[in-house]
Every structure is written in C-alpha cells, then in structure tokens.
Design a protein around this motif. Structure first.
Motif, PDB file in Angstrom:
ATOM      1  N   UNK A  69       4.023 -10.042 -13.786  1.00 23.01           N
ATOM      2  CA  UNK A  69       5.013  -9.153 -14.384  1.00 23.01           C
ATOM      3  C   UNK A  69       5.040  -7.789 -13.712  1.00 23.01           C
ATOM      4  N   UNK A  70       5.941  -6.934 -14.166  1.00 22.36           N
ATOM      5  CA  UNK A  70       6.131  -5.640 -13.506  1.00 22.36           C
ATOM      6  C   UNK A  70       4.913  -4.727 -13.555  1.00 22.36           C
ATOM      7  N   UNK A  71       4.148  -4.733 -14.636  1.00 24.09           N
ATOM      8  CA  UNK A  71       2.988  -3.841 -14.705  1.00 24.09           C
ATOM      9  C   UNK A  71       1.920  -4.244 -13.691  1.00 24.09           C
ATOM     10  N   UNK A  72       1.675  -5.521 -13.552  1.00 27.13           N
ATOM     11  CA  UNK A  72       0.709  -5.993 -12.562  1.00 27.13           C
ATOM     12  C   UNK A  72       1.244  -5.729 -11.157  1.00 27.13           C
ATOM     13  N   UNK A  73       2.522  -5.975 -10.957  1.00 22.67           N
ATOM     14  CA  UNK A  73       3.122  -5.759  -9.636  1.00 22.67           C
ATOM     15  C   UNK A  73       3.018  -4.291  -9.231  1.00 22.67           C
ATOM     16  N   UNK A  74       3.236  -3.363 -10.172  1.00 18.53           N
ATOM     17  CA  UNK A  74       3.107  -1.941  -9.863  1.00 18.53           C
ATOM     18  C   UNK A  74       1.663  -1.626  -9.469  1.00 18.53           C
ATOM     19  N   UNK A  75       0.706  -2.270 -10.115  1.00 11.25           N
ATOM     20  CA  UNK A  75      -0.690  -2.097  -9.730  1.00 11.25           C
ATOM     21  C   UNK A  75      -0.926  -2.523  -8.295  1.00 11.25           C
ATOM     22  N   UNK A  76      -0.366  -3.663  -7.912  1.00 14.61           N
ATOM     23  CA  UNK A  76      -0.476  -4.118  -6.520  1.00 14.61           C
ATOM     24  C   UNK A  76       0.186  -3.114  -5.569  1.00 14.61           C
ATOM     25  N   UNK A  77       1.331  -2.594  -5.973  1.00 13.48           N
ATOM     26  CA  UNK A  77       2.036  -1.610  -5.149  1.00 13.48           C
ATOM     27  C   UNK A  77       1.166  -0.375  -4.941  1.00 13.48           C
ATOM     28  N   UNK A  78       0.510   0.091  -5.994  1.00 12.73           N
ATOM     29  CA  UNK A  78      -0.351   1.271  -5.869  1.00 12.73           C
ATOM     30  C   UNK A  78      -1.536   0.983  -4.946  1.00 12.73           C
ATOM     31  N   UNK A  79      -2.094  -0.213  -5.053  1.00 14.62           N
ATOM     32  CA  UNK A  79      -3.194  -0.598  -4.166  1.00 14.62           C
ATOM     33  C   UNK A  79      -2.744  -0.565  -2.710  1.00 14.62           C
ATOM     34  N   UNK A  80      -1.588  -1.136  -2.447  1.00 19.51           N
ATOM     35  CA  UNK A  80      -1.072  -1.168  -1.072  1.00 19.51           C
ATOM     36  C   UNK A  80      -0.717   0.229  -0.583  1.00 19.51           C
ATOM     37  N   UNK A  81      -0.240   1.088  -1.473  1.00 20.03           N
ATOM     38  CA  UNK A  81       0.054   2.471  -1.101  1.00 20.03           C
ATOM     39  C   UNK A  81      -1.217   3.185  -0.681  1.00 20.03           C
ATOM     40  N   UNK A  82      -2.307   2.916  -1.373  1.00 24.59           N
ATOM     41  CA  UNK A  82      -3.594   3.477  -0.979  1.00 24.59           C
ATOM     42  C   UNK A  82      -4.021   3.001   0.400  1.00 24.59           C
ATOM     43  N   UNK A  83      -3.720   1.749   0.718  1.00 19.18           N
ATOM     44  CA  UNK A  83      -4.060   1.220   2.033  1.00 19.18           C
ATOM     45  C   UNK A  83      -3.215   1.868   3.129  1.00 19.18           C
ATOM     46  N   UNK A  84      -1.972   2.230   2.792  1.00 18.85           N
ATOM     47  CA  UNK A  84      -1.147   2.985   3.744  1.00 18.85           C
ATOM     48  C   UNK A  84      -1.784   4.351   3.977  1.00 18.85           C
ATOM     49  N   UNK A  85      -2.226   4.991   2.901  1.00 18.83           N
ATOM     50  CA  UNK A  85      -2.868   6.299   3.038  1.00 18.83           C
ATOM     51  C   UNK A  85      -4.116   6.207   3.921  1.00 18.83           C
ATOM     52  N   UNK A  86      -4.895   5.153   3.735  1.00 20.69           N
ATOM     53  CA  UNK A  86      -6.092   4.969   4.547  1.00 20.69           C
ATOM     54  C   UNK A  86      -5.717   4.780   6.023  1.00 20.69           C
ATOM     55  N   UNK A  87      -4.664   4.017   6.291  1.00 21.70           N
ATOM     56  CA  UNK A  87      -4.230   3.778   7.675  1.00 21.70           C
ATOM     57  C   UNK A  87      -3.727   5.068   8.319  1.00 21.70           C
ATOM     58  N   UNK A  88      -2.999   5.876   7.568  1.00 19.30           N
ATOM     59  CA  UNK A  88      -2.515   7.157   8.099  1.00 19.30           C
ATOM     60  C   UNK A  88      -3.702   8.069   8.393  1.00 19.30           C
ATOM     61  N   UNK A  89      -4.655   8.097   7.476  1.00 23.64           N
ATOM     62  CA  UNK A  89      -5.845   8.922   7.707  1.00 23.64           C
ATOM     63  C   UNK A  89      -6.567   8.487   8.983  1.00 23.64           C
ATOM     64  N   UNK A  90      -6.717   7.188   9.175  1.00 21.62           N
ATOM     65  CA  UNK A  90      -7.389   6.691  10.374  1.00 21.62           C
ATOM     66  C   UNK A  90      -6.651   7.124  11.635  1.00 21.62           C
ATOM     67  N   UNK A  91      -5.334   7.125  11.575  1.00 19.91           N
ATOM     68  CA  UNK A  91      -4.538   7.550  12.732  1.00 19.91           C
ATOM     69  C   UNK A  91      -4.618   9.053  12.969  1.00 19.91           C
ATOM     70  N   UNK A  92      -4.586   9.817  11.905  1.00 21.08           N
ATOM     71  CA  UNK A  92      -4.469  11.267  12.035  1.00 21.08           C
ATOM     72  C   UNK A  92      -5.795  11.994  12.192  1.00 21.08           C
TER      73      UNK A  92
END
Length: 116
Positions: free
Chosen positions: A23-46
């Motif tokens: 459902x949408x609440x679980x999906x939003x949780x997955x989205x937040x997890x993936x957003x954190x992984x984007x942040x980690x990837x940007x940090x690694x690059x920068x």
C-alpha cells in the motif's frame, strides 16, 4: 524510452514479482529509503564516504551508483503514481504549470549553487 512506456514497464515488472501489492504507506517508506541511498551516492561523489571499505572507487562506478539509485527513486514514484492512477505525463505537466505560474512574475528567482 518515453515516460508512459516506462511507467507501464515498471507496473508490469513489479506486478510480476508481487512488489506492487504494498500500500501507499509502505511504498512511501521504500521511497524514503531509496532517497537516502541517493543522498549517500551524492555524498560519495562530492566529498567521499571516508570508509576503509569504500576508498579508491573509480568515478564511473560512483556515477553509475547514483544513476541506479535515482532509478530506484523513480520506480517508487511511479508505483505511487500507479496506486493513484496518475500518469507521469500528468505529473510532469502539473509540475511545470505550477512552477510557471509561481515564477511567471519574475519573483523568486533561483539561487545559484555555491561551492562549499
């Protein structure tokens, strides 16, 4: 690949694996997890990660990781859109219209990125 085609592909791919049943609440949780992984990837690059197990990774590898993590975010956005029967075209058009209306009077111009 066109947005509509990609949205259909994501729907089919995730359905085949039973991943679209959440459902949408679980999906939003997955989205937040993936957003954190984007942040980690940007940090690694920068600025790097300062971890002994992540030193000396070549730039193309770091860039590919960012692309893949952005794809995971997009996939989760698409799944949320699919839950509410909203097309990516509709999302893109609404976003563009909102920004054009908001900034049509020349107010609120963007602040350029500053190096730290």
């Amino acid at each position: 690949m066109e947005l509509e085609e990609f949205q259909r592909w994501v729907r089919q791919f995730y359905r085949q694996r039973g991943w679209s049943e959440y459902g949408p609440f679980i999906r939003v949780g997955f989205l937040m997890e993936e957003t954190g992984e984007v942040a980690r990837a940007v940090r690694a690059l920068e600025i790097g990660r300062d971890r002994p197990d992540e030193t000396d990774r070549p730039l193309p590898e770091l860039e590919q990781e960012l692309v893949e993590e952005l794809g995971d975010v997009l996939g989760n956005v698409i799944l949320l859109a699919n839950l509410y029967d909203v097309s990516l075209e509709e999302i893109a058009s609404a976003h563009q219209a909102k920004l054009m209306k908001r900034y049509s009077e020349g107010e609120g111009t963007a602040v350029p990125h500053k190096e730290v």
